[in-house]
Design a protein around this motif. Structure first.
Motif, short mmCIF file in Angstrom:
data_model
loop_
_atom_site.label_atom_id
_atom_site.label_comp_id
_atom_site.label_asym_id
_atom_site.label_seq_id
_atom_site.Cartn_x
_atom_site.Cartn_y
_atom_site.Cartn_z
N LYS A 35 11.82 96.91 75.61
CA LYS A 35 13.06 96.13 75.74
C LYS A 35 13.12 95.44 77.10
O LYS A 35 13.56 94.29 77.20
CB LYS A 35 14.27 97.06 75.57
N THR A 36 12.69 96.14 78.12
CA THR A 36 12.72 95.57 79.47
C THR A 36 11.77 94.38 79.57
O THR A 36 12.09 93.38 80.22
CB THR A 36 12.34 96.64 80.51
N MET A 37 10.61 94.48 78.95
CA MET A 37 9.66 93.36 78.99
C MET A 37 10.23 92.13 78.30
O MET A 37 9.88 91.00 78.65
CB MET A 37 8.33 93.75 78.33
N ASP A 38 11.11 92.34 77.33
CA ASP A 38 11.70 91.22 76.59
C ASP A 38 12.94 90.65 77.27
O ASP A 38 13.50 89.66 76.80
CB ASP A 38 12.08 91.65 75.17
N SER A 39 13.36 91.26 78.37
CA SER A 39 14.59 90.81 79.04
C SER A 39 14.27 89.78 80.12
O SER A 39 13.12 89.62 80.53
CB SER A 39 15.33 92.01 79.65
N ARG A 40 15.31 89.10 80.56
CA ARG A 40 15.14 88.07 81.59
C ARG A 40 15.26 88.69 82.99
O ARG A 40 15.76 89.78 83.15
CB ARG A 40 16.21 86.98 81.44
N GLY A 41 14.80 87.91 83.96
CA GLY A 41 14.98 88.32 85.35
C GLY A 41 13.79 89.08 85.91
O GLY A 41 12.71 89.13 85.32
N THR A 42 14.03 89.68 87.07
CA THR A 42 12.99 90.45 87.76
C THR A 42 12.95 91.86 87.20
O THR A 42 13.90 92.62 87.37
CB THR A 42 13.30 90.49 89.28
#
Length: 292
Positions: A235-242
């Motif tokens: 999920k984190t890999m699919d999210s935006r930002g740093t």
């Protein structure tokens, strides 16, 4: 895909009104944000604006910015010092009269006195310079972003493949663990009965204790948490930002669960699975060091 690599390069050029800027931006992985800016002294007053702009575009990494500035002569003005020229002419006429010299005073002679013509630098308005420089910066950072996204796509695909393999290994461990718990209970029961020959046992209490001890050896909780960490990682890999720092934290938690599985799982098959898990997790950990 949203993740970006911290490694990239971009170049941008822009000019108008005989003013031109060329900007090169290079980035490499770094634990925090680190900006290095090299630019001509003539436009050094814009450095802070360049730094603020770069910080708005880069979340993490070491960033080197090289700026070249050309003005094509538009920032100079040529002036004649009329008072000094008049003084030279008066002095030359005095020499002619004093020594009865017949030569004429001409332009060629006067231009030999270089100090009568002054070249002065005309300072451009800072806002105007920044407008042109910002356009070059935007082009450079856009090219940089595209390169970082391409590298991020490669990392994303490779990490996803490794995560799929990790989940397959966890499935194998789960399948082996269920049978191993029952096998452990049977062995433990046989061993205790062997050691307690001739001593009457409370069968109900005995089975309860055996079940408790077997439950402590189960790795079900660890595999459940490991799957949860894998899901959060994806999920984190699919999210935006740093996201690089968060991914690094999650991978540490994954490794912690695998270490616990390794300490509980004594069967050779599970030990081999743990070795494979740790190998794949380490590969991912190295890759996310380059994710912004």
């Amino acid at each position: 895909m949203m993740i970006k690599s911290m490694t990239g390069f971009g170049r941008g050029e822009y000019g108008e009104d005989n003013i031109s800027f060329t900007v090169d931006v290079r980035t490499v992985n770094h634990r925090y944000s680190d900006f290095s800016i090299r630019m001509p002294k003539t436009v050094s007053g814009l450095e802070e604006k360049v730094r603020e702009y770069a910080a708005s575009k880069i979340g993490r990494g070491k960033v080197d910015i090289f700026i070249n500035y050309d003005s094509f002569g538009q920032d100079v003005e040529i002036k004649l010092d009329t008072n000094l020229t008049r003084s030279y002419i008066d002095c030359l006429n005095a020499i002619k009269d004093e020594f009865n010299i017949k030569d004429d005073i001409n332009l060629s002679l006067l231009t030999r006195f270089s100090d009568i013509i002054k070249v002065e630098k005309v300072e451009k308005e800072e806002d105007e310079l920044w407008r042109i420089l910002k356009a070059a910066l935007e082009k450079a950072f856009e090219a940089l972003s595209q390169m970082k996204e391409r590298e991020g796509q490669r990392l994303f695909t490779d990490i996803k493949d490794k995560l799929r393999y990790i989940k397959e290994i966890v499935d194998e461990i789960d399948a082996k663990d269920e049978g191993l718990v029952y096998a452990y209970m049977d062995k433990l029961r046989e061993r205790i009965l062997e050691l307690s020959k001739g001593i009457p046992l409370d069968e109900s209490r005995f089975m309860t204790e055996v079940a408790l001890m077997a439950d402590k050896s189960s790795i079900d909780e660890e595999t459940v948490r490991l799957r949860s960490h894998i899901s959060e990682f994806e999920k984190t890999m699919d999210s935006r930002g740093t996201v690089g720092k968060k991914l690094d934290f999650i991978i540490q938690e994954m490794n912690r669960e695998v270490n616990t599985i390794g300490s509980k799982g004594t069967e050779i098959d599970i030990i081999n699975n743990v070795v494979n898990l740790k190998t794949e997790i380490e590969k991912i950990r190295e890759q996310i060091q380059n994710i912004e």
